[in-house]
Design an enzyme around this catalytic site. Structure first.
Site, PDB file in Angstrom:
ATOM      1  CE  LYS A 110      22.287  24.377  14.798  1.00 47.04           C
ATOM      2  NZ  LYS A 110      22.615  25.162  16.203  1.00 47.04           N
ATOM      3  NE  ARG A 147      22.204  29.218  11.610  1.00 47.98           N
ATOM      4  CZ  ARG A 147      22.457  28.567  11.465  1.00 47.98           C
ATOM      5  NH1 ARG A 147      23.166  27.599  11.314  1.00 47.98           N
ATOM      6  NH2 ARG A 147      23.324  29.191  12.876  1.00 47.98           N
ATOM      7  NE  ARG A 191      31.709  25.856  19.321  1.00 50.34           N
ATOM      8  CZ  ARG A 191      30.765  26.318  18.050  1.00 50.34           C
ATOM      9  NH1 ARG A 191      29.462  25.330  18.346  1.00 50.34           N
ATOM     10  NH2 ARG A 191      30.398  27.322  17.522  1.00 50.34           N
ATOM     11  NE  ARG A 213      32.349  27.897  14.413  1.00 52.16           N
ATOM     12  CZ  ARG A 213      30.696  27.955  14.283  1.00 52.16           C
ATOM     13  NH1 ARG A 213      30.198  25.921  14.351  1.00 52.16           N
ATOM     14  NH2 ARG A 213      29.950  28.298  14.268  1.00 52.16           N
ATOM     15  NE  ARG A 217      27.547  32.155  16.052  1.00 48.46           N
ATOM     16  CZ  ARG A 217      28.840  30.612  16.767  1.00 48.46           C
ATOM     17  NH1 ARG A 217      29.127  32.139  17.241  1.00 48.46           N
ATOM     18  NH2 ARG A 217      28.133  29.734  16.653  1.00 48.46           N
TER      19      ARG A 217
HETATM   20  P1  AP5 Z   1      27.833  22.490  19.434  1.00 45.83           P
HETATM   21  O1  AP5 Z   1      26.909  21.068  18.121  1.00 45.83           O
HETATM   22  O2  AP5 Z   1      28.926  22.748  18.529  1.00 45.83           O
HETATM   23  O3  AP5 Z   1      26.287  23.128  19.054  1.00 45.83           O
HETATM   24  P2  AP5 Z   1      26.009  23.689  18.029  1.00 45.83           P
HETATM   25  O4  AP5 Z   1      24.687  24.101  18.314  1.00 45.83           O
HETATM   26  O5  AP5 Z   1      26.513  23.338  16.623  1.00 45.83           O
HETATM   27  O6  AP5 Z   1      26.271  25.558  17.524  1.00 45.83           O
HETATM   28  P3  AP5 Z   1      26.672  26.396  16.529  1.00 45.83           P
HETATM   29  O7  AP5 Z   1      27.767  26.975  17.076  1.00 45.83           O
HETATM   30  O8  AP5 Z   1      27.350  25.352  15.472  1.00 45.83           O
HETATM   31  O9  AP5 Z   1      25.418  26.548  15.497  1.00 45.83           O
HETATM   32  P4  AP5 Z   1      25.717  27.810  15.297  1.00 45.83           P
HETATM   33  O10 AP5 Z   1      23.953  27.607  14.317  1.00 45.83           O
HETATM   34  O11 AP5 Z   1      25.807  29.051  15.249  1.00 45.83           O
HETATM   35  O12 AP5 Z   1      26.203  27.461  13.826  1.00 45.83           O
HETATM   36  P5  AP5 Z   1      27.187  27.255  12.142  1.00 45.83           P
HETATM   37  O13 AP5 Z   1      28.523  26.593  12.236  1.00 45.83           O
HETATM   38  O14 AP5 Z   1      25.751  26.640  12.233  1.00 45.83           O
HETATM   39  O15 AP5 Z   1      27.883  22.179  20.312  1.00 45.83           O
HETATM   40  C1  AP5 Z   1      28.578  23.765  21.077  1.00 45.83           C
HETATM   41  C2  AP5 Z   1      30.013  23.222  22.381  1.00 45.83           C
HETATM   42  O16 AP5 Z   1      28.972  22.841  23.635  1.00 45.83           O
HETATM   43  C3  AP5 Z   1      30.256  22.208  21.830  1.00 45.83           C
HETATM   44  O17 AP5 Z   1      31.881  22.275  22.906  1.00 45.83           O
HETATM   45  C4  AP5 Z   1      29.809  21.223  22.481  1.00 45.83           C
HETATM   46  O18 AP5 Z   1      31.522  19.898  22.433  1.00 45.83           O
HETATM   47  C5  AP5 Z   1      29.225  21.781  23.612  1.00 45.83           C
HETATM   48  N1  AP5 Z   1      28.602  20.534  23.643  1.00 45.83           N
HETATM   49  C6  AP5 Z   1      27.411  19.795  22.939  1.00 45.83           C
HETATM   50  N2  AP5 Z   1      25.741  19.101  23.637  1.00 45.83           N
HETATM   51  C7  AP5 Z   1      27.326  19.187  25.064  1.00 45.83           C
HETATM   52  C8  AP5 Z   1      26.087  18.987  26.213  1.00 45.83           C
HETATM   53  N3  AP5 Z   1      24.619  17.843  26.135  1.00 45.83           N
HETATM   54  N4  AP5 Z   1      26.425  19.207  27.374  1.00 45.83           N
HETATM   55  C9  AP5 Z   1      27.296  20.019  27.145  1.00 45.83           C
HETATM   56  N5  AP5 Z   1      28.005  20.661  26.154  1.00 45.83           N
HETATM   57  C10 AP5 Z   1      28.075  20.161  24.945  1.00 45.83           C
HETATM   58  O19 AP5 Z   1      26.758  28.786  11.547  1.00 45.83           O
HETATM   59  C11 AP5 Z   1      27.952  29.541  11.683  1.00 45.83           C
HETATM   60  C12 AP5 Z   1      27.931  30.720  10.971  1.00 45.83           C
HETATM   61  O20 AP5 Z   1      27.457  30.961   9.795  1.00 45.83           O
HETATM   62  C13 AP5 Z   1      26.729  31.898  10.896  1.00 45.83           C
HETATM   63  O21 AP5 Z   1      26.070  32.519  11.879  1.00 45.83           O
HETATM   64  C14 AP5 Z   1      26.299  31.952  10.036  1.00 45.83           C
HETATM   65  O22 AP5 Z   1      26.513  33.443   9.622  1.00 45.83           O
HETATM   66  C15 AP5 Z   1      26.518  30.882   8.925  1.00 45.83           C
HETATM   67  N6  AP5 Z   1      25.535  30.553   8.356  1.00 45.83           N
HETATM   68  C16 AP5 Z   1      25.220  28.714   8.795  1.00 45.83           C
HETATM   69  N7  AP5 Z   1      24.463  28.252   8.262  1.00 45.83           N
HETATM   70  C17 AP5 Z   1      23.842  29.467   7.615  1.00 45.83           C
HETATM   71  C18 AP5 Z   1      21.308  29.903   7.669  1.00 45.83           C
HETATM   72  N8  AP5 Z   1      21.215  28.098   7.167  1.00 45.83           N
HETATM   73  N9  AP5 Z   1      21.600  31.055   6.629  1.00 45.83           N
HETATM   74  C19 AP5 Z   1      22.711  32.231   6.747  1.00 45.83           C
HETATM   75  N10 AP5 Z   1      23.544  31.302   7.946  1.00 45.83           N
HETATM   76  C20 AP5 Z   1      23.611  30.593   7.361  1.00 45.83           C
HETATM   77 MG    MG Z   2      27.267  23.109  14.623  1.00 48.83          MG
END
Ligand code: AP5
Ligand code: MG
Length: 215
Positions: free
Chosen positions: A16, A91, A129, A160, A171
């Site tokens: 994402k 979410r 990552r 991270r 997660r």
């Molecule tokens: P990346 O693009 O970083 O993936 P992502 O979908 O953004 O994954 P996240 O881990 O950031 O999502 P998340 O939902 O757990 O974390 P968030 O920060 O939102 O890609 C991942 C890896 O793959 C990278 O190394 C990239 O280079 C690689 N990659 C990408 N595409 C690829 C491809 N096609 N092929 C190969 N490799 C690829 O949330 C963190 C925390 O914040 C949550 O756990 C929660 O505690 C809190 N939080 C955030 N939002 C909310 C909410 N709405 N409600 C409540 N708590 C929340």
């Molecule tokens: Mg992300």
């Protein structure tokens, strides 16, 4: 281009953040990641940052009231009438209901795009990552172009806290329980699109650009 309101849905590690940054740079749509906003608060050591850290470190969701206020404020401030790309929000059903109600007057959300990736691949991606300290752009540690600095802005890369194995498992579990049902929510609303996420970043990006451009 008509202002678009687009949600990127998918499990942790689906891509994402990677795709939101590329789409926003290419199409000029403002984007926000709720996770990035929380990490920014943590860096500045605000009260919200301290609260968020206690949840994020364990891989569980930050409470709805705090998250909803933070993201809806961002939409009011940064997106105005110009549309937006949301990464990681909504979410939960409560977050989706609040967003739906807030957007009703301006025609509702245009598309929710679900990026599908298998669990094995998610675990592999998250374990190597690295994220930019400055712009939060995610990078793969396996990418030969990534030599310790961000390919987008040159910032320093770090791992991270919640990409450690225990938090990754948690997660993914939390995603299955609390967020996966939103796929049906948006399917029923008639705005769901699905993209096969287990292909190269460029291939996934091409499909997303096409879907958004068709809106
Ligand atoms: P990346 O693009 O970083 O993936 P992502 O979908 O953004 O994954 P996240 O881990 O950031 O999502 P998340 O939902 O757990 O974390 P968030 O920060 O939102 O890609 C991942 C890896 O793959 C990278 O190394 C990239 O280079 C690689 N990659 C990408 N595409 C690829 C491809 N096609 N092929 C190969 N490799 C690829 O949330 C963190 C925390 O914040 C949550 O756990 C929660 O505690 C809190 N939080 C955030 N939002 C909310 C909410 N709405 N409600 C409540 N708590 C929340
Ligand atoms: Mg992300």
């Amino acid at each position: 281009m008509i202002p678009l309101k687009v949600i990127l849905l998918g499990p942790p590690g689906a891509g994402k953040g990677t795709q939101a940054a590329r789409l926003s740079d290419a199409l000029g749509i403002p984007r926000v990641s709720s996770g990035d906003l929380f990490r920014d608060h943590q860096r500045r050591n605000t009260e919200m940052g301290q609260l968020a850290r206690s949840y994020m470190g364990r891989g569980v969701l930050v409470p709805d009231d705090v998250t909803i206020r933070m993201v809806m404020d961002w939409i009011d401030r940064e997106a105005g009438s110009g549309g937006f790309l949301l990464d990681g929000f909504p979410r939960t059903e409560a977050q989706a209901a609040t967003l739906d109600a807030a957007m009703e007057e301006s025609g509702g959300i245009d598309k929710a795009i679900y990026i599908k990736v298998s669990k094995d691949e998610l675990v592999t991606r998250l374990s190597d990552r690295l994220v930019c300290t400055d712009c939060q752009m995610p990078h793969s540690g396996r990418d030969p172009d990534t030599a310790g600095s961000c390919t987008r802005c040159g910032g320093k890369l770090y791992q991270r806290e919640d990409d450690k194995p225990e938090a990754v498992e948690k997660r993914i579990q939390v995603y299955m329980e609390e967020t996966a049902p939103l796929v049906e929510h948006y399917r029923e609303a008639g705005i769901l699109e699905e993209v096969e996420g287990e292909r190269s970043v460029e291939e996934v990006g091409r499909d997303l650009t096409a879907l958004i451009s068709l809106t």
